[in-house]
Scaffold this active site. Sequence first.
Site, PDB file in Angstrom:
ATOM      1  N   GLY A 495      -3.465 -50.556  -8.575  1.00  0.00           N
ATOM      2  CA  GLY A 495      -4.571 -50.504  -9.513  1.00  0.00           C
ATOM      3  C   GLY A 495      -5.892 -50.307  -8.815  1.00  0.00           C
ATOM      4  O   GLY A 495      -6.076 -50.729  -7.666  1.00  0.00           O
ATOM      5  N   GLY A 497     -10.277 -50.273  -9.727  1.00  0.00           N
ATOM      6  CA  GLY A 497     -11.310 -50.564 -10.710  1.00  0.00           C
ATOM      7  C   GLY A 497     -12.672 -50.425 -10.106  1.00  0.00           C
ATOM      8  O   GLY A 497     -12.834 -50.053  -8.923  1.00  0.00           O
ATOM      9  N   ALA A 498     -13.683 -50.733 -10.915  1.00  0.00           N
ATOM     10  CA  ALA A 498     -15.059 -50.615 -10.453  1.00  0.00           C
ATOM     11  C   ALA A 498     -15.388 -51.640  -9.379  1.00  0.00           C
ATOM     12  O   ALA A 498     -16.376 -51.497  -8.668  1.00  0.00           O
ATOM     13  CB  ALA A 498     -16.017 -50.761 -11.628  1.00  0.00           C
ATOM     14  N   GLY A 500     -12.970 -53.006  -7.076  1.00  0.00           N
ATOM     15  CA  GLY A 500     -12.060 -53.123  -5.960  1.00  0.00           C
ATOM     16  C   GLY A 500     -10.730 -52.443  -6.203  1.00  0.00           C
ATOM     17  O   GLY A 500     -10.455 -51.899  -7.265  1.00  0.00           O
ATOM     18  N   LYS A 517      -8.908 -56.036  -2.878  1.00  0.00           N
ATOM     19  CA  LYS A 517      -9.876 -55.794  -1.820  1.00  0.00           C
ATOM     20  C   LYS A 517     -11.185 -55.339  -2.435  1.00  0.00           C
ATOM     21  O   LYS A 517     -11.237 -54.353  -3.163  1.00  0.00           O
ATOM     22  CB  LYS A 517      -9.365 -54.728  -0.853  1.00  0.00           C
ATOM     23  N   ASP A 614     -16.530 -58.065 -19.067  1.00  0.00           N
ATOM     24  CA  ASP A 614     -15.791 -56.799 -19.001  1.00  0.00           C
ATOM     25  C   ASP A 614     -14.362 -56.992 -19.500  1.00  0.00           C
ATOM     26  O   ASP A 614     -13.399 -56.603 -18.853  1.00  0.00           O
ATOM     27  CB  ASP A 614     -15.783 -56.254 -17.575  1.00  0.00           C
TER      28      ASP A 614
END
Length: 776
Positions: A495, A497-498, A500, A517, A614
């Site tokens: 996965g 995302g914004a 990590g 991370k 979010d």
Amino acid sequence: MGESRRGCAIVLNHLSGPIPPEIGKCSSLTELLLKENLLDGVIPAELGMLRNLTKLWLYTNHLRGEIPIEVWKIPTLEEVFIYNNSLSGQLPVEITELRHLKNLSLFNNDFSGVVPKGLGLNSSIEELDLSHNRFSGEIPPNLCFSKHLERLILAYNQFQGSIPLDIGECSSLWRLRLDHNNLSGPLPHLLENSGLSYMDLSMNNINGSIPPSLGNCRNITLINLSNNRFAGLIPLEIGNLVKLQVLDLSSNVLSGPLPPQILQCAGLNRLDLGFNSINGSIPSSLSKLTGLQYLVLQNNQFAGEIPPSFVDLKSLSINLDLSNNEIIGDVSPLASLNHLSRLDLSGNNLSDNLMKLGALSSLTEVNISFNHFMGPIPVSWIKFLQSSPNSFLGNSDICIPCQEGEPDCTEVSNVSPCNRSNKKKGRLSKMKIVLLSIWSLVFCVLVFLVLGYLLLKRRRAAAKKDGVPLQEGSSFTLNQIMEVTDMLNNKYVIGRGAHGTIYKASLSPDKIYAVKKLTCTRKKGLSMNMVREIQTVGKIRHRNLVKLVDFWIRTDYGLILYDYMENGSLHDVLHEINPLPILLWDIRYKIALGIAQGLEYLHHDCNPAIVHRDIKPKNILLDLDMEPHISDFGIATLIDTSVSPQSSAIIGTIGYMSPETAFMTTKSTESDVYSYGVVLLELLTRLKAVDPSFPGNTDIVSWVNSNLNGGDGYCLDRIVDPGLIREFMGSRDMEEVAKVLSLALKCTAKEAGDRPSMRDVVKQLTDLKMRISLQE
């Protein structure tokens, strides 16, 4: 085929394929019974050749398309049972010429349009069931013209306008269901000789007062007027309904006191008056309803004490909900309700020792939050404290009882053991004696600690400057993670995302983790963001929030270790997996409730409250049992208006941001509620928040609202995932879907003040499930 001179009956044989058109040649046929098979295809027009047909039973098959006009021209038709299929189209005006028509049942199909106004004028109709379709317009007048109408069931459609006056004047009518439409106007006057025994008008916009003529329905056993706009007083004539068993007036704007005449409804076993403005004291006469099993008075303005006479309500076994009123005093009158399953006293001003309720051995759920209870909780309630800690909040003087001789008790959800304060006092007393005797030694220790602290602080500052780790978990575990992921190779990414990248790390068959991370281009800002996430995630413990396992922080990146969720994100399950998995309603409801409970914990049980900011399906992870866990607290901020009423940047995802935060930096729990409502809509529709199928680049909230008819009415099968429509064909569970859709619309209200809190959302979801199960 079982053909005879008069009838053809092929039922419950699991026959498949289309209906043979050749049946139309059986000209002497009077009954065609093909019910409960697996027949598909369209209804052949050749059936119109059966000019002597009186009974046409095609229900519970897989038929589709429209009913041929030729069928509606058979002049001898008396019974047309074609429910539980996938038929569509409109009712033609020719149906009004069927003079012998007695029973017409078309429920659970996809019919639409208006019902011809002259339907009742020429026929001797006794039963009309058009429920669970998409009929619109007004309910036709004169359905009771022949005075033979007994059952009128039009629920789950889009009917508008007022209830026709002749329905109230129909003495033969005994079952009336108009629920889940968009009806408005007043409830018609009911005749003195009304034969009604069942009336459900819930989930409409019916307004005005409840007419005193309701008392004329002396044979009625169920009245459900919930979720309307009835105002004013409950009529005194309610006491005339001596056979009444179920009375649901919840979610209206009723006011004034509860009339004592209700005690004359001796057969009442279920009374729901929740979410009104009923005031005054709780009548002691309620205790005379000795058969009462379910009593809900929540969210009203009841004041005073619980009547002592409540000790006589021995039959209360399902639910007693007195929450969110102004009730004071003690709980002694409830101490003998030994069969009670659910008890909710939250949001009052009750003050008493809870041990009085310790004998309530049948409880499966209890909520005493936000009162003034004191002393130990019953030992049998500790399991509730462990499973639902939020149900005990707001009672600062309660404690966990400790048995004689126990060394200590374990604190649960910030509720301390009852013996802790005494022990602390004892320890302090002994410590004072010791300090007096060895004061010089303590002074030396204090000096040593201060020097050690200053030295440690200097070393940490040097470590930051040199770029060495600020904090670290187990180095052994970190080395294992790096080894099994080939130093976080992209092939282990599950996965992005914004905030990590997520990797899957399988240390052993029973130790599978997700590693997040996070990096930042500005090194100084990284540690602040990382510390915020670590502090936020590390503090919270809830079954519906991701649990932090370990973490490592450095000046240029950080790693956070979570339990791996086998079913990925809700976004994947709803939209990405190919082929898409089947999602039964029970699973969707479980996910909806779990997310709500997680947000309720963040908003109401954390101090200060936590706003996620979010909420979206990508941040909802599903474990092996499809239990949801809210993730990604890297952008969560703590509400503290005294320090920082607004954040410094717009945070969120297009399609999920509430109107007030799309162009502002305001942070509030209401914005999370809006995002949750969007997630609910995705669960129900299986469409994305910003789906390419929506016209004009609109979002899911605008799309759903555009499909509403007349404001509050809606057609489920235009909005809800077709998989759910197929699942619920002919079942009660569709009522749950409708109520959850209504709740989603409340959560996505344009004005933040119009949205419910997450605590209210959880309550409505749990009450919904209980209410539906009771009706079954």
